[in-house]
Motif scaffolding. Structure first.
Motif, mmCIF file in Angstrom:
data_model
loop_
_atom_site.group_PDB
_atom_site.id
_atom_site.type_symbol
_atom_site.label_atom_id
_atom_site.label_comp_id
_atom_site.label_asym_id
_atom_site.label_seq_id
_atom_site.Cartn_x
_atom_site.Cartn_y
_atom_site.Cartn_z
ATOM 1 N N PRO B 41 -7.936 -66.346 -36.470
ATOM 2 C CA PRO B 41 -9.101 -67.148 -36.868
ATOM 3 C C PRO B 41 -10.318 -66.690 -36.077
ATOM 4 O O PRO B 41 -10.214 -65.831 -35.204
ATOM 5 C CB PRO B 41 -8.704 -68.549 -36.423
ATOM 6 N N THR B 42 -11.485 -67.227 -36.396
ATOM 7 C CA THR B 42 -12.576 -67.185 -35.427
ATOM 8 C C THR B 42 -12.815 -68.618 -34.974
ATOM 9 O O THR B 42 -12.463 -69.568 -35.675
ATOM 10 C CB THR B 42 -13.879 -66.584 -35.996
ATOM 11 N N HIS B 43 -13.356 -68.764 -33.786
ATOM 12 C CA HIS B 43 -13.746 -70.075 -33.261
ATOM 13 C C HIS B 43 -15.262 -70.105 -33.155
ATOM 14 O O HIS B 43 -15.856 -69.248 -32.499
ATOM 15 C CB HIS B 43 -13.129 -70.314 -31.870
ATOM 16 N N GLU B 44 -15.869 -71.078 -33.794
ATOM 17 C CA GLU B 44 -17.327 -71.197 -33.799
ATOM 18 C C GLU B 44 -17.701 -72.387 -32.924
ATOM 19 O O GLU B 44 -17.394 -73.530 -33.257
ATOM 20 C CB GLU B 44 -17.817 -71.392 -35.237
ATOM 21 N N PRO B 45 -18.384 -72.121 -31.785
ATOM 22 C CA PRO B 45 -18.586 -73.196 -30.806
ATOM 23 C C PRO B 45 -19.517 -74.309 -31.300
ATOM 24 O O PRO B 45 -20.524 -74.047 -31.964
ATOM 25 C CB PRO B 45 -19.215 -72.466 -29.615
ATOM 26 N N ASP B 47 -19.975 -76.880 -28.734
ATOM 27 C CA ASP B 47 -20.504 -77.008 -27.366
ATOM 28 C C ASP B 47 -19.529 -76.234 -26.475
ATOM 29 O O ASP B 47 -18.663 -75.537 -27.008
ATOM 30 C CB ASP B 47 -20.684 -78.496 -26.991
ATOM 31 N N PRO B 48 -19.645 -76.297 -25.129
ATOM 32 C CA PRO B 48 -18.768 -75.430 -24.328
ATOM 33 C C PRO B 48 -17.264 -75.711 -24.491
ATOM 34 O O PRO B 48 -16.459 -74.853 -24.160
ATOM 35 C CB PRO B 48 -19.208 -75.729 -22.887
ATOM 36 N N VAL B 49 -16.888 -76.902 -24.989
ATOM 37 C CA VAL B 49 -15.447 -77.172 -25.112
ATOM 38 C C VAL B 49 -14.967 -77.342 -26.555
ATOM 39 O O VAL B 49 -13.773 -77.199 -26.819
ATOM 40 C CB VAL B 49 -15.021 -78.410 -24.268
ATOM 41 N N ARG B 50 -15.847 -77.651 -27.468
ATOM 42 C CA ARG B 50 -15.415 -77.916 -28.846
ATOM 43 C C ARG B 50 -15.800 -76.760 -29.768
ATOM 44 O O ARG B 50 -16.798 -76.092 -29.553
ATOM 45 C CB ARG B 50 -16.081 -79.188 -29.369
ATOM 46 N N TYR B 51 -15.025 -76.594 -30.821
ATOM 47 C CA TYR B 51 -15.313 -75.522 -31.772
ATOM 48 C C TYR B 51 -14.773 -75.881 -33.148
ATOM 49 O O TYR B 51 -13.952 -76.796 -33.287
ATOM 50 C CB TYR B 51 -14.687 -74.203 -31.300
ATOM 51 N N ILE B 52 -15.243 -75.134 -34.137
ATOM 52 C CA ILE B 52 -14.649 -75.204 -35.472
ATOM 53 C C ILE B 52 -13.710 -74.015 -35.600
ATOM 54 O O ILE B 52 -14.096 -72.879 -35.347
ATOM 55 C CB ILE B 52 -15.729 -75.166 -36.572
ATOM 56 N N GLY B 53 -12.465 -74.298 -35.962
ATOM 57 C CA GLY B 53 -11.463 -73.245 -36.094
ATOM 58 C C GLY B 53 -10.748 -73.350 -37.424
ATOM 59 O O GLY B 53 -11.137 -74.142 -38.283
ATOM 60 N N ASN B 54 -9.722 -72.540 -37.593
ATOM 61 C CA ASN B 54 -8.880 -72.656 -38.788
ATOM 62 C C ASN B 54 -7.449 -72.278 -38.438
ATOM 63 O O ASN B 54 -7.176 -71.781 -37.353
ATOM 64 C CB ASN B 54 -9.431 -71.805 -39.940
#
Lengths: 247, 247
Positions: B41-45, B47-54
């Motif tokens: 996947p890619t992780h799209e931040p 904030d420094p701890v949260r992201y959108i993933g798949n």
């Protein structure tokens, strides 16, 4: 040599020299106690393939569950999606979302100790799409969020079946101690374990942690330790607090 | 017995009986060829701890990289965040976001074959917050999204240094073949590998895959196979297409 390397790796953990002042709990410190630990991130679905997650690896929470088991407790670990094996001898329940985690924790009650080590998502998407959202000619979607249940506060403020000891974690990038103490009070916790997660701290995913314990009795800062060592120390501190509370 | 179990597991993969019609590529089918594979996947931040993933595990992409290496190619794997080891003998570049993945792929050009097996996030958050977003008295945030670069289309439509063979994946939950063929045309790909990821299909994170190959020459559906078998078959198919194209 693969075999030798694995054997060496397995052996290392048990012969590791303990740091100065390292307090390993006795193997009976929590005998007969029930402990619930949450660990890892939660994943909040956007659609069947996408989600909102966070960088928690679950290493610290899983290590606490393992250390509590080593100290004689009957442990239930409620784990979000992690790349870790279930700890030996620990009843492990796998969940994805904050709401699933809350339900699993409530079903595991009553307990003597609750440790909320999971990085529970504060928000979820208002309504996850039933099919994969397509990238079309339309504008990108905007994700409306809604607040998730606060599992730690719900446990800390329970009237019935409140565990004698409720501990939570505070991962903050600024004004660490101040935010952590506010969190302890607002959530009805006995102990907050505060750790710094800012850029460069390498706590998320790493094997080491540097924490400050915050309770009504005051603060206690520990040196930079492995997460296994932090877990053993925490379990020793929890056992001590619990036995004091019972006297 | 741990050792025996590991040895058995390691041995299994090489003695597994091949399914009827299973085409393992020769160990020289891609000798002298350069192959770039994206995976995970890619992780799209946020904030420094949260992201959108798949939910992509990277298993299929990593298996393709390993199979291409086995077929004699010089392989660069550009991997998003996964819980997998780097494949042996493969140059592996670790990235987080779609933009980082695009940059790494472009730096790895030129190549004979590009395989876009990563589940690249279609969108990212317009501007990631520099500090952890606090859950306060305020309303939950709403995440404004913006479209990410389309790595597959950018490679498929290149004028300069376009790989002779460009293959992409289509993970769809409905009207699989129709969407996959549209994707092939719109992105300038030679081959789309279409797989069904709907509820119950268990493709994400699982060890098996059921795919349909779609090219200008037509369609070819394969039975349900392990991802290792799918990878070996794909590499054989890519090698065949490449040698046909060169004639």
């Amino acid at each position: 040599e693969i075999v030798a390397a694995i054997e060496a790796a397995l052996a290392t953990d048990t012969v590791l020299p303990l740091p100065e002042g390292f307090a390993r709990p006795s193997t009976a410190a929590l005998k007969g106690r029930r402990v619930i630990v949450t660990s890892g991130p939660t994943h909040e679905p956007i659609d069947p393939v996408r989600y909102i997650g966070n960088r928690s690896s679950g290493k610290q929470g899983h290590a606490i569950a393992a250390a509590a088991r080593e100290a004689g407790a009957e442990v239930t670990l409620v784990s979000g999606p992690v790349a870790l094996a279930d700890p030996w001898g620990v009843t492990t329940i796998h969940v994805e979302t904050a709401r699933e985690m809350q339900q699993a924790v409530e079903q595991a009650l009553p307990a003597d100790i609750f440790v909320g080590a999971a990085a529970v998502a504060d928000w979820r998407v208002v309504e996850a799409a039933p099919e994969k959202i397509k990238k079309g000619a339309k504008n990108p979607p905007s994700l409306a969020l809604v607040e998730n249940p606060d599992i730690l506060a719900a446990i800390g403020r329970r009237k019935r079946d409140r565990p004698a000891l409720v501990a939570g974690f505070a991962a903050e990038t600024d004004r660490l101690i101040e935010h952590a103490e506010a969190k302890r009070l607002s959530k009805g916790c006995d102990i907050i374990v505060a750790n710094h997660v800012g850029a460069g701290a390498n706590v998320f995913g790493g094997d080491r942690n540097e924490v400050t314990l915050i309770s009504a009795a005051g603060r206690e800062s520990w040196p930079n330790l492995t997460k296994t060592e932090v877990a053993a120390r925490l379990v020793a501190a929890f056992a001590k607090k619990l036995s004091e509370a019972r006297q």
